[in-house]
Design an enzyme around this catalytic site. Sequence first.
Site, short mmCIF file in Angstrom:
data_model
loop_
_atom_site.label_atom_id
_atom_site.label_comp_id
_atom_site.label_asym_id
_atom_site.label_seq_id
_atom_site.Cartn_x
_atom_site.Cartn_y
_atom_site.Cartn_z
N LYS A 27 22.88 -10.18 63.13
CA LYS A 27 23.19 -8.78 63.50
C LYS A 27 22.73 -8.49 64.93
O LYS A 27 22.74 -9.37 65.77
CB LYS A 27 22.57 -7.82 62.48
CG LYS A 27 22.90 -8.20 61.04
CD LYS A 27 22.60 -7.12 60.06
CE LYS A 27 22.89 -7.64 58.66
NZ LYS A 27 22.87 -6.63 57.64
N ASN B 115 23.45 -14.19 59.36
CA ASN B 115 23.99 -13.15 60.25
C ASN B 115 22.80 -12.44 60.88
O ASN B 115 22.08 -11.72 60.19
CB ASN B 115 24.84 -12.18 59.40
CG ASN B 115 25.26 -10.94 60.18
OD1 ASN B 115 25.14 -10.90 61.40
ND2 ASN B 115 25.74 -9.93 59.47
N HIS C 97 32.89 -7.65 58.37
CA HIS C 97 31.60 -7.31 57.74
C HIS C 97 31.59 -5.82 57.42
O HIS C 97 32.13 -5.01 58.18
CB HIS C 97 30.46 -7.69 58.70
CG HIS C 97 29.12 -7.59 58.07
ND1 HIS C 97 28.46 -6.39 57.91
CD2 HIS C 97 28.30 -8.54 57.53
CE1 HIS C 97 27.30 -6.61 57.31
NE2 HIS C 97 27.18 -7.90 57.06
N SER D 198 21.06 -9.20 50.23
CA SER D 198 19.64 -9.39 49.92
C SER D 198 19.32 -10.76 49.31
O SER D 198 18.52 -10.87 48.39
CB SER D 198 19.14 -8.26 49.03
OG SER D 198 19.29 -7.01 49.70
N GLU E 111 29.46 -3.60 57.84
CA GLU E 111 28.94 -2.75 58.92
C GLU E 111 30.02 -2.50 59.97
O GLU E 111 30.09 -1.42 60.56
CB GLU E 111 27.68 -3.38 59.54
CG GLU E 111 26.49 -3.26 58.59
CD GLU E 111 25.42 -4.33 58.74
OE1 GLU E 111 25.41 -5.05 59.77
OE2 GLU E 111 24.59 -4.45 57.82
N GLU F 144 30.32 -9.47 49.59
CA GLU F 144 29.09 -8.77 49.92
C GLU F 144 29.16 -7.35 49.38
O GLU F 144 29.72 -6.45 50.04
CB GLU F 144 28.91 -8.72 51.44
CG GLU F 144 28.80 -10.08 52.08
CD GLU F 144 27.97 -10.00 53.36
OE1 GLU F 144 26.94 -10.65 53.39
OE2 GLU F 144 28.34 -9.28 54.28
N GLY G 279 21.03 -5.39 52.79
CA GLY G 279 19.85 -4.83 53.44
C GLY G 279 19.08 -3.85 52.57
O GLY G 279 18.24 -3.11 53.08
C1 PEP Z 1 24.55 -9.27 55.67
O1 PEP Z 1 24.29 -8.68 56.68
O2 PEP Z 1 25.65 -9.85 55.58
C2 PEP Z 1 23.59 -9.27 54.56
C3 PEP Z 1 23.95 -9.79 53.43
O3 PEP Z 1 22.35 -8.73 54.81
P1 PEP Z 1 21.03 -8.84 53.88
O4 PEP Z 1 20.89 -10.29 53.50
O5 PEP Z 1 19.92 -8.36 54.76
O6 PEP Z 1 21.27 -7.98 52.69
#
Ligand code: PEP
Length: 253
Positions: A13, A11, A97, A215, A99, A169, A175
């Site tokens: 973003k 992703n 997601h 992460s 976000e 997630e 992040g």
């Molecule tokens: C994501 O945006 O779905 C995500 C898991 O980000 P990160 O790997 O940076 O934690």
Amino acid sequence: MEQRRPLIAGNWKMYKTPEEAAETAQQLVERVTGVTDVDIMIAPTCAALAPVFKVIKNSPVALGAQNLFWENEGAYTGEISAPMLKSVGCEYGIIGHSERRQYFGETDETVNKKIQAAIQVGLKPVFCVGETEKERESEQTFSVLDKQVTKGLVSLVSEQLDMLIIAYEPVWAIGTGKTATDAQAQEVHQFIRSLVEKNFGNALSDSIRILYGGSVKPDNIAGLMSMPDIDGALVGGASLNAESFSQIVKFKN
Ligand code: PEP
């Protein structure tokens, strides 16, 4: 039981101009040519979908969208529909997601409409769920996930869900550099699979792919993938660099 094929998804973003995205996609293609045992997807911004598709179309890398709207067309300024995404080469659509839920008011109800819209045109939904830190600390993880999964899939039947992918997630791991431990992630994945079994039967719960996101990095992917209910990863930060993302894709090596 048939083995579930791993999916490693990136992703991107709101990063990278179309030129930068096409360049990273090219670097990725060079690194993953010949990979046949893992499905690979990248989701750049909408502006970069068409130029990225040009680069990846004859490669093992598939295209995904980060979001979509549930109507096919209409007076919905700023939105993009599932058929439009299909027409520029998307095979997957990330839906719900955290976000989007946090900053753009997405709810279980809108997520459900988007999943239905994606399925209708044959776009594979990557349906994101996960608890916040506060919810985990107050031992609500399972009830939050139960609600998100049940409401997100309401009025769908198992025959419609063979292309569905779920991404677990935990919001506190996105992040932040804090990854769920292999055991923490496995526990939740097993729970999600049991919810799918309860609501849709065991053929679907055996075949559905459940990705972990939060992460994920080259040095933690192998441990996560060794868990029986983890079928892949949704990767944010570490997918922005072709070298680190390709190392995640090649987690078996
Ligand atoms: C994501 O945006 O779905 C995500 C898991 O980000 P990160 O790997 O940076 O934690």
